[in-house]
Design a protein around this motif. Structure first.
Motif, PDB file in Angstrom:
ATOM      1  N   ALA A 177      59.636  26.667  20.827  1.00 15.16           N
ATOM      2  CA  ALA A 177      60.149  26.354  19.488  1.00 15.16           C
ATOM      3  C   ALA A 177      61.087  25.159  19.472  1.00 15.16           C
ATOM      4  CB  ALA A 177      60.864  27.579  18.916  1.00 15.16           C
ATOM      5  N   GLY A 178      61.464  24.659  20.646  1.00 20.02           N
ATOM      6  CA  GLY A 178      62.371  23.515  20.713  1.00 20.02           C
ATOM      7  C   GLY A 178      63.827  23.861  20.530  1.00 20.02           C
ATOM      8  N   LEU A 179      64.171  25.144  20.624  1.00 18.76           N
ATOM      9  CA  LEU A 179      65.550  25.564  20.335  1.00 18.76           C
ATOM     10  C   LEU A 179      66.518  25.198  21.457  1.00 18.76           C
ATOM     11  CD1 LEU A 179      65.014  29.055  18.654  1.00 18.76           C
ATOM     12  CD2 LEU A 179      64.765  26.741  17.710  1.00 18.76           C
ATOM     13  N   LEU A 180      66.009  25.041  22.662  1.00 21.89           N
ATOM     14  CA  LEU A 180      66.877  24.665  23.780  1.00 21.89           C
ATOM     15  C   LEU A 180      67.298  23.204  23.695  1.00 21.89           C
ATOM     16  CD1 LEU A 180      64.962  26.497  26.647  1.00 21.89           C
ATOM     17  CD2 LEU A 180      67.121  27.214  25.594  1.00 21.89           C
ATOM     18  N   ARG A 181      66.617  22.428  22.846  1.00 20.94           N
ATOM     19  CA  ARG A 181      66.911  20.995  22.716  1.00 20.94           C
ATOM     20  C   ARG A 181      67.763  20.674  21.491  1.00 20.94           C
ATOM     21  NH1 ARG A 181      61.502  17.658  24.435  1.00 20.94           N
ATOM     22  NH2 ARG A 181      60.864  18.978  26.187  1.00 20.94           N
ATOM     23  N   MET A 182      68.224  21.672  20.779  1.00 20.80           N
ATOM     24  CA  MET A 182      68.910  21.396  19.516  1.00 20.80           C
ATOM     25  C   MET A 182      70.064  20.418  19.670  1.00 20.80           C
ATOM     26  SD  MET A 182      69.133  24.821  17.184  1.00 20.80           S
ATOM     27  CE  MET A 182      69.983  25.849  18.394  1.00 20.80           C
ATOM     28  N   ARG A 183      70.843  20.547  20.743  1.00 20.68           N
ATOM     29  CA  ARG A 183      72.052  19.728  20.884  1.00 20.68           C
ATOM     30  C   ARG A 183      71.928  18.682  21.985  1.00 20.68           C
ATOM     31  NH1 ARG A 183      75.583  19.619  16.885  1.00 20.68           N
ATOM     32  NH2 ARG A 183      77.493  20.370  17.884  1.00 20.68           N
ATOM     33  N   THR A 235      73.510  34.096  23.715  1.00 23.58           N
ATOM     34  CA  THR A 235      73.109  33.285  24.862  1.00 23.58           C
ATOM     35  C   THR A 235      72.620  31.914  24.407  1.00 23.58           C
ATOM     36  OG1 THR A 235      72.480  35.294  26.044  1.00 23.58           O
ATOM     37  CG2 THR A 235      71.661  33.214  26.921  1.00 23.58           C
ATOM     38  N   LEU A 236      71.832  31.879  23.336  1.00 28.58           N
ATOM     39  CA  LEU A 236      71.387  30.591  22.810  1.00 28.58           C
ATOM     40  C   LEU A 236      72.565  29.767  22.317  1.00 28.58           C
ATOM     41  CD1 LEU A 236      69.108  28.642  22.075  1.00 28.58           C
ATOM     42  CD2 LEU A 236      68.875  29.855  19.885  1.00 28.58           C
ATOM     43  N   SER A 237      73.557  30.412  21.727  1.00 26.85           N
ATOM     44  CA  SER A 237      74.731  29.667  21.258  1.00 26.85           C
ATOM     45  C   SER A 237      75.479  29.045  22.429  1.00 26.85           C
ATOM     46  CB  SER A 237      75.653  30.570  20.430  1.00 26.85           C
ATOM     47  OG  SER A 237      76.365  31.478  21.237  1.00 26.85           O
ATOM     48  N   VAL A 238      75.610  29.773  23.537  1.00 26.90           N
ATOM     49  CA  VAL A 238      76.300  29.227  24.713  1.00 26.90           C
ATOM     50  C   VAL A 238      75.501  28.077  25.307  1.00 26.90           C
ATOM     51  CG1 VAL A 238      77.040  29.738  27.079  1.00 26.90           C
ATOM     52  CG2 VAL A 238      77.581  31.332  25.217  1.00 26.90           C
ATOM     53  N   TRP A 239      74.196  28.239  25.413  1.00 33.11           N
ATOM     54  CA  TRP A 239      73.373  27.128  25.905  1.00 33.11           C
ATOM     55  C   TRP A 239      73.482  25.914  24.983  1.00 33.11           C
ATOM     56  CZ3 TRP A 239      68.700  30.783  27.147  1.00 33.11           C
ATOM     57  CH2 TRP A 239      68.869  31.320  28.438  1.00 33.11           C
ATOM     58  N   SER A 240      73.600  26.146  23.682  1.00 33.73           N
ATOM     59  CA  SER A 240      73.739  25.035  22.732  1.00 33.73           C
ATOM     60  C   SER A 240      75.102  24.364  22.868  1.00 33.73           C
ATOM     61  CB  SER A 240      73.546  25.547  21.303  1.00 33.73           C
ATOM     62  OG  SER A 240      72.253  26.081  21.117  1.00 33.73           O
ATOM     63  N   ILE A 241      76.156  25.175  23.028  1.00 29.97           N
ATOM     64  CA  ILE A 241      77.495  24.616  23.234  1.00 29.97           C
ATOM     65  C   ILE A 241      77.502  23.723  24.464  1.00 29.97           C
ATOM     66  CG2 ILE A 241      79.874  25.178  23.889  1.00 29.97           C
ATOM     67  CD1 ILE A 241      79.507  27.805  22.240  1.00 29.97           C
ATOM     68  N   CYS A 242      76.977  24.247  25.561  1.00 21.22           N
ATOM     69  CA  CYS A 242      77.077  23.530  26.829  1.00 21.22           C
ATOM     70  C   CYS A 242      76.146  22.325  26.882  1.00 21.22           C
ATOM     71  CB  CYS A 242      76.830  24.488  27.983  1.00 21.22           C
ATOM     72  SG  CYS A 242      78.098  25.783  28.106  1.00 21.22           S
ATOM     73  N   CYS A 254      74.923  26.766  31.140  1.00 17.79           N
ATOM     74  CA  CYS A 254      75.904  27.770  30.730  1.00 17.79           C
ATOM     75  C   CYS A 254      77.295  27.237  31.031  1.00 17.79           C
ATOM     76  CB  CYS A 254      75.655  29.102  31.442  1.00 17.79           C
ATOM     77  SG  CYS A 254      75.811  29.027  33.248  1.00 17.79           S
ATOM     78  N   GLY A 255      78.317  27.963  30.596  1.00 18.01           N
ATOM     79  CA  GLY A 255      79.669  27.491  30.869  1.00 18.01           C
ATOM     80  C   GLY A 255      80.710  28.242  30.082  1.00 18.01           C
ATOM     81  N   LEU A 256      81.956  27.878  30.324  1.00  9.34           N
ATOM     82  CA  LEU A 256      83.087  28.515  29.653  1.00  9.34           C
ATOM     83  C   LEU A 256      84.229  27.516  29.567  1.00  9.34           C
ATOM     84  CD1 LEU A 256      84.098  29.002  32.700  1.00  9.34           C
ATOM     85  CD2 LEU A 256      83.190  31.290  32.370  1.00  9.34           C
ATOM     86  N   LEU A 257      85.282  27.918  28.846  1.00  9.46           N
ATOM     87  CA  LEU A 257      86.376  26.980  28.576  1.00  9.46           C
ATOM     88  C   LEU A 257      87.685  27.380  29.239  1.00  9.46           C
ATOM     89  CD1 LEU A 257      85.688  26.345  24.776  1.00  9.46           C
ATOM     90  CD2 LEU A 257      84.989  24.944  26.734  1.00  9.46           C
ATOM     91  N   SER A 258      87.677  28.457  30.032  1.00 11.41           N
ATOM     92  CA  SER A 258      88.898  28.916  30.693  1.00 11.41           C
ATOM     93  C   SER A 258      88.876  28.510  32.165  1.00 11.41           C
ATOM     94  CB  SER A 258      89.024  30.438  30.593  1.00 11.41           C
ATOM     95  OG  SER A 258      89.097  30.839  29.248  1.00 11.41           O
ATOM     96  N   PRO A 259      90.008  27.994  32.684  1.00 10.49           N
ATOM     97  CA  PRO A 259      90.058  27.628  34.105  1.00 10.49           C
ATOM     98  C   PRO A 259      89.865  28.854  34.995  1.00 10.49           C
ATOM     99  CG  PRO A 259      91.905  26.669  32.894  1.00 10.49           C
ATOM    100  CD  PRO A 259      91.260  27.663  31.986  1.00 10.49           C
TER     101      PRO A 259
END
Length: 391
Positions: free
Chosen positions: A45-51, A83-90, A114-119
């Motif tokens: 669907a191309g959703l992994l390429r949104m960002r 999970t899709l939102s995190v992949w989109s953020i990263c 994937c990823g996060l914002l806390s050290p």
């Protein structure tokens, strides 16, 4: 994949795969990761390429589009949407890194980051980069990701210690399978760990400049999509998961409504009870109000980035407050419908029980917690300085 894919196309594709996502929701929860068919559907669907940037075959869409797409996914399953939102953020975060790092990651435009914002680790200077050691919890999608964006604390040129984003292939990290939770089980938000892992300089991005919208990419510098504030962008990207869960709860409740009786009463159909009328009106209005706050947050970010306008502290804090209110209202909507669903709703085969657990987990997330976000907004309204850099 056509890089000119419209918002309408992406939203329609997400809606088309929502039933598939719902079909696998129980499997994803039991196995604590997304079913492979869901990830395959995201790619098709191309959703992994949104960002991802257009020059790599990405869609480079705005936040309003991301919100609408992930809302449709969330109607199928909250874990799949989160999970899709995190992949989109990263994916968006990678677009802030030096272009050499983007060339590396987006050699596969469907790369899952994937990823996060806390050290969670420390970085020691080495020739050409940093040597990293640490552990990073709540690492959504790490089991099924190609890259991991990590936050490490490292010395800066002035001698001060500061957080730095570091991109590492997940194949170079240790996976600690510790994701045993009450909600969002299908996200596979395990812990990753690094021991004496070298990260080259082109895959490093100091957080200090990033928190002031000073990004390293030259190729993306003129794109409105990559001009938005980092923390607000990340937080708003999660809005679709919240809205999708609330919409799923509404749909599930009304599907059961005609045939469900109210035990120990004369109501053979719950639909006839005046109490039900009050409950559904309250729940649907709360969802409407939650959508307003999510829409305002996303549209504010999109509009200001397109116009290249500077941000005031009040505007920044209001986005955080909008998202806190969105979560509170969506959770209230779901709680009302769950309470109105009776004891039969606790069975695993009834989606409302999973939806209620997922929204509870989301409401506790530090980036979305209503109390934290309200306090920040009120502090700014009262004329005080913010007590956090994450604004």
């Amino acid at each position: 994949m056509d890089t000119t894919t419209s918002r309408e196309d992406l939203v329609a594709r997400a809606a088309e795969i929502a039933p598939l996502i719902a079909k696998h929701a129980a499997w994803s929860e039991e196995n604590r990761r997304l079913h492979d068919e869901i990830i395959e559907a995201y790619g098709t669907a191309g959703l992994l390429r949104m960002r991802a940037p257009q020059r790599y075959g990405g869609h480079e869409v705005d936040l309003s589009t991301v919100k609408e797409v992930i809302t449709q996914v969330g109607r199928g399953d909250g874990s799949a949407a989160w999970t899709l939102s995190v992949w989109s953020i990263c994916s968006w975060l990678v677009g802030l890194f030096p272009d050499e790092a983007q060339d590396e990651v987006f050699a596969n435009p469907d790369a899952r980051v994937c990823g996060l914002l806390s050290p969670g680790g420390m970085g020691t200077p080495a020739d050409g980069g940093l040597v990293v050691n640490g552990r990073w919890q709540f690492n959504t999608g790490a089991l099924q990701s190609d890259w991991n964006s990590l936050i490490v604390v490292a010395p800066m040129p002035d001698g001060q210690m500061a957080p730095v984003m570091a991109l590492a292939p997940t194949s170079e990290l240790q996976i600690i399978d510790d994701w045993h939770t009450s909600g969002l089980r299908g996200t596979g938000s395990v812990t990753t760990a690094a021991r004496e892992l070298f990260i080259p300089a082109h895959r490093l991005l100091p957080m200090g400049p990033v928190l002031h919208e000073i990004y390293a990419s030259k190729a993306n510098a003129d794109s409105a999509v990559y001009r938005t504030p980092m923390l607000l962008t990340a937080a708003t990207t999660t809005a679709g998961t919240v809205l999708g869960l609330a919409q799923a709860a509404k749909e599930a409740f009304f599907e059961r409504l005609p045939s469900r009786k109210i035990t120990y009463t004369a109501y053979e159909s719950q639909r006839e009870a005046p109490l039900t009328h009050l409950q559904v009106a309250e729940a649907v209005l709360k969802l409407d109000e939650a959508e307003f706050h999510a829409d305002r947050a996303a549209s504010t970010l999109d509009a200001k980035s397109r116009a290249g306008e500077a941000w005031t502290l009040e505007e920044r804090a209001r986005v955080r407050a909008d998202l806190g209110r969105m979560v509170e209202l969506a959770k209230g909507s779901i709680d009302t419908l769950k309470s109105a669903s009776g004891a039969s709703s606790i069975y695993n085969g009834v989606s409302l029980q999973r939806i209620a657990r997922d929204i509870e987990a989301l409401s506790l997330h530090a980036i979305l917690h209503p109390d934290t976000n309200y306090e920040l907004y009120g502090r700014i309204l009262a004329g005080l300085e913010p007590n956090t850099l994450y604004i």
